[in-house]
Design an enzyme around this catalytic site. Structure first.
Site, short mmCIF file in Angstrom:
data_model
loop_
_atom_site.label_atom_id
_atom_site.label_comp_id
_atom_site.label_asym_id
_atom_site.label_seq_id
_atom_site.Cartn_x
_atom_site.Cartn_y
_atom_site.Cartn_z
CD GLN C 227 -2.56 -1.02 2.46
OE1 GLN C 227 -3.21 -2.28 3.40
NE2 GLN C 227 -3.07 -0.37 3.17
NE ARG C 379 -13.09 -0.66 5.23
CZ ARG C 379 -13.65 -0.82 3.59
NH1 ARG C 379 -13.41 -2.41 3.89
NH2 ARG C 379 -13.99 0.29 3.55
CB CYS C 380 -8.44 0.79 12.04
SG CYS C 380 -8.20 2.25 13.43
CD GLU C 749 -8.72 3.38 7.39
OE1 GLU C 749 -8.11 4.56 8.01
OE2 GLU C 749 -7.73 2.75 7.36
#
Lengths: 172, 292, 794
Positions: C227, C379-380, C749
């Site tokens: 990413q 996802r935070c 998120e």
């Protein structure tokens, strides 16, 4: 290392190879035949990313040996579109934003295609149950259900077109 | 996850399969749908030298009702069974079982014979076969024998079948008037193995009394078991929650669960009791509605 | 979605506010995506990894004799081999150290122990099975609280004489004395222990690499699931320099291809990547490593694992006064959480949430245990989920304790719209918000009052139904360079736009899509700014040889940072276009105005040049003294973070017999500022909600006392299927960010952050009358059954 000969039909094309008996069908498709649209997402037959059709039945190709599939007809995501014309499910996944990262998508489309062959008019709950062997981490499934329903409508409309025409004649 | 080296044969007849099993005893393992065995082979928890694939052996996938039995071929898939007209018409308890195994792809390929022979301690079919007093048909080179389900499931992944035998079919007593069956499974999410599963069959006479029952329980012992104490508790009783709860307690008392990721021991015991009650309620509804 | 959007562009142009169908989808729906496992290079070797069955053990010996006899096995690499190259340890993104391969001690179950290099995937797997390792088990530390006790074995003896402890760091925020005093003076004081369990992102694609060292060109190409491609390139260059290897940053190229989900799990550098690079360097051949799902779940970066103790004080009628939070953070054997350097506990001090707290104090202690490293990969945006769960649970407990409706209590304590920009007692400046509006919309949509009536009726009949609210505030878009860096790299991001002579556009960004739809949304920003149709704009990311430097996509930062860079770069082009248009129209630049993709002369709308005409002129007819071409680049350093928010309401039913919880309805009202593509925003929320449902009810990585991972496959790590997932009901409010060039805030998120407490609050709401104050997630049937059983209900 002993090998065995496998011959099978993939997306209508006869194909063959000499393979180790332990070779998984998904690796035959991906690594030998170069059909990399079918993906591997787990080791334990849970995620369904590797779903293809074997003799018309949806199967998890990571849980099938290539030698088991010898003599079978295989359909993969690469065999869904008709030339430049997308399969109604492919179109519907696009239209309804039924995918994000795209990794589960080929398996999801193949499973949905099998589902609609069995049940052309599923309820939303039947769609959810029908794709319960396929995991998606991105979409939350909402738009996948919508996509399957859009395709169901299109597929049944195209099949029932002659019937509709006859009904029109009767009404007149 | 990659399987270890193995060899593979696909016999064209039962006789050929049996001959291979004898010739390669200790090395050969039968392969049916593969959805239990192949994952174990990929994890290298099972490393058979030879897989004997039964897919080309004819005559093993029929589903038919005879005068006294429902006969299901070993290679009938869970889906074949679920969609079978005779089963949909007359055996809703079997529909419960077949529709809840794994996921759609597993049901497309997994077979009743493979599942029964595999004998996972949490698999679904054994519970029903125990409740129904089914028999397991095993064929060896010396001929065929029928093993009662209640003698078949010996231990975890261990059955009464010989390594040189092929499981060819399942015989379930034909459903009679006043008989109903049901299966209740508790799972952490759809497609999971059972935390606990209870199959119940009841026979209710014209006077409204339970004159026979079968209770099969899975997921809560080293091997699925028939809850005979629960069956005794039901005998001669009027169907209803009092009788069902007593049966549930008896079925739970016979369980020997272990504490694991699916829950602690007392929870699993309580679930056996609860699922027994639910299965009995549904089986009773079906028994009362079935006139043969 | 019924919220009214007013797109300024036509559907053909497809600027902001249009649900443009995704440009990336045709390849995915036809099986023509190119993921890492699809990358095959001539002559490539395969790498597979021997992993430890023990959570803590000495390695007495590694015997590769049998493995090397297997046809196709080329080499077996151990920690001792790497030690010769000083490659056995590597830095984590948090500045700690992580083993590539252990020389003598393994620290968690499934840790890498040796690598097998072979000519095929199958031979490599055979080699792994044949490597014999002799271990001597050591005492295992699983519980982080026990890890802090004086008699606990010290796990990281490598850290120097002054650090012989399992305590990693202490971090705090706010005013402890003021919080203590306010708590002491509060009419009502509540306290709760809340555990946020360890979970795993489990993107459906696992991690992988094809490392390709070309010894002739002295060029390293890493085809990689990352990413953050640019940051990885720099890290690799630094590690190579430390090892004295001739691999320099200009000769390192990271290429990402398509990524099958990331969610933070593809930010870290994993040992498998380094092993593949090392193996390629040693063999001179491409080396491919594709992780199994079991390896992914057992060894890759996790998230959460926060043991929170929270105290809250309020007046007797429920006006909240103070918050004090003490937390133990279990990081596993090394701190590999990709948090910004100044924030070892991430942005956890956003824990005052949507409420006007006069006082707050937060402290966190990081601890080593015998578990895999990680911390923020789910996802935070940097520990915000933990913060939101704690505050939303505490607010609910307070409401129930004083007998006030949880919606009402929230309304009375919200930061009000006129208080923005709002300064929190822990130092954040919230940019904008309208919390009452979002909650009211959610209450109306779900029919809150009717549900409360239904609940009362059901409770009278002995049925268990609960309604739970979560009114969360997110904090995303890291971040301003004065506070935010990772390993010293400032957290800006970038966009470079090139307009070709025929009016077609290529834009490259420093971020990396993993399914978010960047090829579409960033094109829409350019379409909005410049009037080029989306169809004429190509977006490229993930090739460090061509894209401008950026810190990557995680923590919902792509739109807040790279989206801003895109808009600013487009505006630079628009300004040059003005000069070109002035030249073409023989007018003064000051006399021109911009409308709908054209510069026209003010008052003479028929005297104009379209952006396409201007683009052609930039290469064919530019004025003397002006540079040719029409290109711009922007490196955007955000002035502040952005603060998306929302209110979620869940309705649950509980099966009294089994303890099973069913989410019957779930309404999500989100506010992510201005919306680029409503369809994609809804998709992000659908997915985020499902990754909020998952830890609320299903997912958890647990360990037994020996440190064995009990959820190491998808058999036991329970991702929700379509059956468990409810039909999410979405709505929006729109409160633009005042400091963001297009008023957007980021959305990826929010839903994962906001959803778990809504579900947990609903379950507790259903059981509150039985004396239940908190149930730690995941709320599994056995946990609920235990409560019901103990109360004599079940």
């Amino acid at each position: 290392m002993t090998t065995q000969h496998v011959s099978l039909t993939v997306n209508g094309q006869p194909m063959e190879a000499d393979v180790e008996p332990r070779l998984l069908l998904v690796h035959l498709l991906r690594d030998v035949f170069g059909l990399t649209g079918t993906h591997v997402g787990c080791d334990t037959s849970n995620c369904g990313a590797c779903t293809v059709h074997v003799d018309g039945r949806s199967a998890k190709s990571c849980t099938v040996l290539a030698v088991q599939a010898s003599g079978s007809e295989i359909r993969t995501i690469e065999g869904m579109a008709d030339g430049a014309t997308l399969h109604p499910l492919q179109q519907a996944f696009w239209d309804q934003h039924g995918l994000q990262c795209g990794f589960c998508t080929p398996g999801m489309i193949m499973q949905s295609a099998w589902l609609l062959e069995q049940n052309p008019h599923p309820t939303d709950d039947e769609v959810r149950e029908g794709i319960s062997g396929n995991l998606c981490r991105c979409t939350g499934y909402v738009n996948i259900v919508k996509a399957v329903q859009q395709a169901a409508g299109q597929l049944s409309a195209s099949e029932s077109a002659p019937v509709a025409a006859a009904a029109t004649v009767d009404a007149s | 996850m990659i399987p270890a080296q193995l060899d593979y044969v696909r016999p064209a007849s039962l006789d050929e399969a049996l001959r291979i099993l004898v010739d390669r005893e200790g090395e050969a393992k039968l392969l049916s749908g593969g959805y239990s065995l192949i994952p174990l082979i990929k994890l290298r928890l099972a490393q058979p030298a030879l897989l004997v694939d039964l897919q080309s052996v004819p005559g093993l996938d029929a589903i038919a009702e005879t005068d006294d039995a429902l006969v299901i071929g070993a290679r009938a898939t869970h889906r074949d069974i679920h969609e079978s007209a005779v089963i949909r018409d007359r055996y809703p308890g079997i529909v419960d079982v077949a529709g809840g195994i794994g996921d759609p792809q597993v049901r497309n390929w997994g077979t009743i014979g493979g599942s029964v022979a595999h004998a996972d301690p949490a698999s679904d079919w054994p519970a029903f076969l125990l409740a129904a007093n089914a028999t397991i048909v095993c064929r060896g080179q010396g001929g065929e024998r029928e093993v009662p389900a209640r003698h078949f499931f010996v231990d975890t992944f261990t059955t009464a079948i010989e390594p040189t035998e092929v499981l060819t079919g399942i015989r379930i007593p034909r459903r009679a008037a006043g008989v109903g069956g049901a299966y209740q499974k508790l799972e952490r999410k759809v497609g999971d193995f059972a935390t606990a599963g209870v199959a119940a069959i009841v026979r209710i006479d014209a006077g409204g009394t339970i004159v026979g029952s079968g209770i099969g329980v899975t997921g809560v012992s080293a091997s699925p078991y028939a809850a005979v104490d629960a069956e005794s508790a039901l005998a001669g009783k009027r169907p209803g929650d009092d009788a069902f709860r007593a049966a549930g307690q008896a079925a739970a008392a016979m369980s020997q669960p272990v504490s694991d990721v699916r829950g602690p021991v007392d929870y699993k015991r309580a679930m056996v009791a609860e699922l027994t009650v639910r299965a009995l309620r549904r089986a009773t509804e079906r028994a009362l509605a079935f006139n043969g | 979605m019924t919220t009214e959007l007013h797109p300024q562009t036509t559907p053909e142009v497809g600027g902001m506010g249009h649900s443009v169908k995704r440009k990336e989808d045709p390849r995915f729906i036809q099986g023509k995506g190119e993921y890492i496992e699809d990358v095959n290079l001539p002559g490539q070797l395969w790498l597979d990894i021997v992993r430890s069955p023990y959570a803590h053990a000495k390695i007495k010996s590694i015997d590769a004799t049998e493995a090397l006899k297997i046809p196709g096995v080329a080499a077996v690499v151990t920690g001792k081999d790497l030690e010769g190259y000083k490659l056995h340890w590597m830095p984590t993104l948090a500045g700690d150290m992580q083993m590539v391969l252990p020389v003598d001690t393994v620290m968690y179950q499934s840790q890498e122990v040796a690598a097998v290099i072979a000519t095929s995937r199958y031979a490599a797997a055979d080699g792994v099975a044949a490597v014999e390792v002799d271990y001597e088990p050591l005492p295992v530390v699983v519980d982080p609280k026990k890890a802090l006790q004086p008699d606990a074995p010290v796990l990281r003896t490598d850290r120097g004489p002054d650090k012989q402890t399992n305590h990693i760091w202490h971090w705090e925020s706010g005013d402890a004395a003021a919080a203590d005093e306010a708590l002491a003076n509060a009419d009502v004081r509540i306290a709760e222990d809340i555990y946020i369990p360890r979970i795993h992102v489990a993107s459906i694609e696992t991690c992988g690499i094809v490392a390709d060292w070309n010894p002739i060109r002295q060029q390293l190409t890493m085809h990689l699931t990352t990413q953050a491609p640019h940051a990885i390139r720099t890290v690799v260059a630094l590690v190579a320099a430390g090892a004295g290897l001739p691999i320099y940053e200009h000769n390192i190229r990271v290429k990402t291809h398509d990524i099958g989900g990331g969610f933070g799990g593809k930010v870290p550098v994993y040992p498998g990547y380094v092993l593949a690079v090392a193996a390629s360097f040693l063999t001179g051949k491409p080396v491919k490593w594709i992780e199994d799902r079991s390896e992914n779940l057992q060894a890759d970066s996790f998230a959460r694992d926060y043991h929170i103790h929270a105290e809250m004080g309020a007046t007797k009628d429920g006006k909240i006064q103070a918050l004090k939070v003490r937390t133990i953070a279990d990081h596993g054997y090394t701190d590999a959480a990709a948090d910004p350097s100044k924030f070892p506990a991430g942005l956890f001090n956003v824990i005052t949430g949507s409420y006007d707290f006069p006082n707050a104090f937060v402290e966190v202690d990081g601890v080593y245990t015998n578990k895999p490293p990680g911390g923020v990969a789910y996802r935070c945006s940097f520990r915000v989920t933990e913060a939101v769960h704690a505050i939303e649970r505490m607010v609910d407990i307070l409401a129930h304790d004083i007998g006030k409706d949880p919606a009402q209590l929230r309304m009375e304590n919200f930061i009000q719209p006129e208080q923005f920009p709002y300064h929190t007692p822990t130092g954040w400046e919230y940019d904008s918000g309208d919390y009452p509006k979002a909650l009211q919309k959610a209450l109306d949509l779900i029919g809150y009052d009717e549900l409360r009536k239904e609940q009362a009726e059901k409770r009278a009949r002995g049925e268990l139904m609960g309604i739970g609210i979560s009114s969360f505030t997110e904090i995303v878009g890291a971040g301003p360079s004065h506070d935010f860096d990772i390993l010293g790299l400032k957290m800006f991001d970038s966009c470079e736009i090139r307009v070709h002579p025929t009016g077609k556009v290529l834009a490259r960004l420093g971020v990396q899509s993993q399914g978010q739809g960047h090829e579409t949304t960033f094109a829409q920003i350019i379409a909005e700014e410049l009037g080029f149709p989306v169809a004429d704009i190509k977006i490229e990311e993930g090739d460090t040889d061509t894209a401008p430097y950026g810190l990557g996509t995680y923590a919902s930062r792509s739109t807040p940072v790279a989206g801003a860079a895109t808009a600013i770069a487009a505006r630079k082009i628009k300004e040059k276009a003005r000069l070109l248009a002035a030249h073409l129209l023989e007018a003064s630049p000051d006399d021109l105005e911009w409308t709908n993709g054209r510069w026209s002369v003010k008052g003479s709308p028929d005297r104009f040049k379209t952006i396409q005409e201007i683009a052609f002129a930039a290469y064919t007819n530019h004025p003397q003294g002006m540079e040719a071409g029409l290109e711009a680049v922007d490196y955007y350093d955000p002035p502040n973070l952005t603060f998306p928010f929302g209110s979620y309401i869940a309705v649950v039913d509980i099966d009294k017999g089994t303890g099973e919880v069913t989410v019957r309805r779930f309404v999500a009202v989100d506010d992510c500022g201005n919306i680029i593509n409503p369809m994609i925003v809804d998709g992000q929320i659908h997915g985020g909600l499902t990754m909020g449902l998952a830890p609320a009810l299903y997912e958890q990585i647990t360990y037994d006392e020996l440190g064995n991972n009990l959820a190491g496959t998808f058999m036991d790590y329970l991702l929700p299927t379509a059956v468990e997932t409810p039909a999410w009901e979405l709505e929006k409010t729109i409160t633009p960010s005042p400091h963001h060039p297009i008023g957007a805030k980021g959305v990826g998120e929010s839903a994962t952050v906001g959803a778990p407490p809504a579900i947990a609050n609903a379950v507790v709401d259903a059981l509150w009358h039985l004396g239940v104050r908190n149930i730690d997630i995941p709320i599994t049937p056995p946990k609920v059954w235990r409560i019901l059983h103990d109360k004599g209900i079940s």
